[in-house]
Design a protein around this motif. Structure first.
Motif, mmCIF file in Angstrom:
data_model
loop_
_atom_site.group_PDB
_atom_site.id
_atom_site.type_symbol
_atom_site.label_atom_id
_atom_site.label_comp_id
_atom_site.label_asym_id
_atom_site.label_seq_id
_atom_site.Cartn_x
_atom_site.Cartn_y
_atom_site.Cartn_z
ATOM 1 N N GLN A 38 -6.685 -4.219 -2.675
ATOM 2 C CA GLN A 38 -5.886 -5.285 -3.029
ATOM 3 C C GLN A 38 -6.848 -6.717 -2.702
ATOM 4 O OE1 GLN A 38 -2.553 -4.711 0.095
ATOM 5 N NE2 GLN A 38 -2.196 -2.735 -0.633
ATOM 6 N N ALA A 39 -6.913 -7.402 -3.673
ATOM 7 C CA ALA A 39 -7.555 -8.649 -3.486
ATOM 8 C C ALA A 39 -8.867 -8.367 -3.168
ATOM 9 C CB ALA A 39 -6.800 -9.648 -2.349
ATOM 10 N N PRO A 62 -17.432 -2.095 -8.627
ATOM 11 C CA PRO A 62 -16.425 -1.639 -7.628
ATOM 12 C C PRO A 62 -15.145 -1.308 -8.190
ATOM 13 C CG PRO A 62 -16.642 -4.068 -7.684
ATOM 14 C CD PRO A 62 -17.623 -3.504 -8.424
ATOM 15 N N LEU A 63 -14.217 -0.718 -7.624
ATOM 16 C CA LEU A 63 -13.148 -0.111 -8.193
ATOM 17 C C LEU A 63 -12.198 -1.520 -8.017
ATOM 18 C CD1 LEU A 63 -12.674 3.213 -6.212
ATOM 19 C CD2 LEU A 63 -12.625 2.795 -8.659
ATOM 20 N N PRO A 64 -11.220 -1.679 -9.193
ATOM 21 C CA PRO A 64 -10.674 -2.987 -9.368
ATOM 22 C C PRO A 64 -9.452 -2.807 -8.556
ATOM 23 C CG PRO A 64 -10.166 -1.584 -11.200
ATOM 24 C CD PRO A 64 -11.219 -0.977 -10.212
ATOM 25 N N ASP A 65 -8.667 -4.010 -8.463
ATOM 26 C CA ASP A 65 -7.460 -4.059 -7.621
ATOM 27 C C ASP A 65 -6.373 -3.080 -8.398
ATOM 28 O OD1 ASP A 65 -8.555 -6.206 -5.920
ATOM 29 O OD2 ASP A 65 -7.058 -7.530 -6.509
ATOM 30 N N THR A 88 -6.969 -4.173 6.412
ATOM 31 C CA THR A 88 -8.197 -4.184 5.701
ATOM 32 C C THR A 88 -9.508 -4.009 6.717
ATOM 33 O OG1 THR A 88 -8.323 -6.565 5.870
ATOM 34 C CG2 THR A 88 -7.669 -5.491 3.934
ATOM 35 N N SER A 89 -9.259 -4.076 7.993
ATOM 36 C CA SER A 89 -10.175 -3.934 9.167
ATOM 37 C C SER A 89 -9.968 -3.091 10.201
ATOM 38 C CB SER A 89 -10.482 -5.466 9.621
ATOM 39 O OG SER A 89 -9.437 -5.957 10.136
ATOM 40 N N VAL A 90 -9.288 -1.780 9.888
ATOM 41 C CA VAL A 90 -8.922 -0.717 10.961
ATOM 42 C C VAL A 90 -10.468 -0.331 11.183
ATOM 43 C CG1 VAL A 90 -7.753 1.217 11.310
ATOM 44 C CG2 VAL A 90 -6.836 -0.350 9.659
ATOM 45 N N GLY A 91 -10.823 -0.538 12.452
ATOM 46 C CA GLY A 91 -12.068 -0.061 12.937
ATOM 47 C C GLY A 91 -12.385 1.355 12.734
ATOM 48 N N ALA A 137 0.694 -1.277 -0.080
ATOM 49 C CA ALA A 137 0.043 -0.073 0.109
ATOM 50 C C ALA A 137 0.894 1.245 0.161
ATOM 51 C CB ALA A 137 -0.874 -0.160 1.350
ATOM 52 N N LEU A 138 1.868 1.064 0.992
ATOM 53 C CA LEU A 138 2.756 2.451 0.875
ATOM 54 C C LEU A 138 3.614 2.596 -0.562
ATOM 55 C CD1 LEU A 138 4.348 2.154 4.415
ATOM 56 C CD2 LEU A 138 2.677 3.582 3.594
ATOM 57 N N ALA A 139 4.039 1.293 -1.248
ATOM 58 C CA ALA A 139 4.809 1.544 -2.408
ATOM 59 C C ALA A 139 3.828 2.016 -3.447
ATOM 60 C CB ALA A 139 5.073 0.140 -2.757
ATOM 61 N N ALA A 140 2.627 1.614 -3.400
ATOM 62 C CA ALA A 140 1.638 2.129 -4.381
ATOM 63 C C ALA A 140 1.164 3.520 -4.134
ATOM 64 C CB ALA A 140 0.168 1.023 -4.336
#
Ligand code: HEC
Length: 179
Positions: free
Chosen positions: A128-129, A100-103, A155-158, A52-55
């Motif tokens: 991602q995925a 939805p937006l793709p990977d 993916t699940s940061v509350g 994610a940081l690289a992207a």
């Protein structure tokens, strides 16, 4: 970053006030203990966060959303000023009006104390995925921000999902309506 931006970010959190409460689900983090108990810090990113940081590298030269060409007062992000950038994958979806937006879709939002200040943090949504990976990072993308010792990455940061789940009919994106 030195200690001053962190102090400032705590003030920004404390200042968030009533507008925020509207979007907060009962029992969410805003209900417990109040904003003053929150301590922001920084940590090294988890291994899973590297993509994610690289992207997000080079995001400042990306396109902006039609609705957010200039820094604007945030409706969700602690009363800060925000400016969101998106990569070409998102741009193509804006043009084609598809969800939805793709990977590979990446959105990076800068957070400032005022419209002309330097960003004190960035938030990233990276598809991602088939799922959004959420990160709150330092502006140089080297560190992840923590809240009460919990790294804001995954993916699940509350605290991210509580709000962004309200945009489930728009692939969890708030700034722009795709359809
Ligand atoms: C209190 C609600 C709330 C929380 C918590 C929240 N967001 Fe947001 N987010 C918003 C809103 C509303 C916007 C639209 C721009 C604005 O007004 O700030 C937004 C915009 C964004 C954007 C720009 C793309 C978009 O959806 O418009 C990104 C990226 C983002 N948020 C990431 C995050 C991350 C990462 C976290 C967790 C660290 C997070 N957000 C937590 C409400 C929230």
């Amino acid at each position: 970053m030195k200690s001053i931006p962190l102090y400032v970010s705590l003030v920004a959190l404390a200042a968030c006030g009533g507008g925020k409460a509207k979007t907060e689900k009962p029992g969410g983090m805003m209900d417990k203990g109040g904003m003053m108990d929150m301590k922001m810090g920084m940590a090294d990113p988890a291994a899973d966060t590297a993509p994610a940081l690289a992207a997000a590298q080079g995001y400042a030269s990306w396109a902006k959303f039609p609705e957010n060409q200039q820094p604007k007062k945030s409706e969700g992000h602690m009363g800060m000023f925000v400016l969101a950038f998106h990569n070409k994958v998102v741009g193509d979806a804006i043009t084609a009006k598809t969800l939805p937006l793709p990977d590979g879709a990446v959105i990076v939002k800068e957070e400032m104390m005022s419209a002309d200040a330097k960003p004190m943090s960035v938030t990233i949504m990276s598809k991602q995925a088939g799922a959004w990976y959420y990160v709150k990072a330092s502006p140089d993308l080297m560190k992840v921000m923590t809240m009460n010792g919990m790294a804001l990455e995954g993916t699940s940061v509350g605290m991210c999902k509580d709000c962004h789940d309200q945009g489930s009919d728009n692939d969890f994106v708030m700034t722009h309506k795709f359809k």
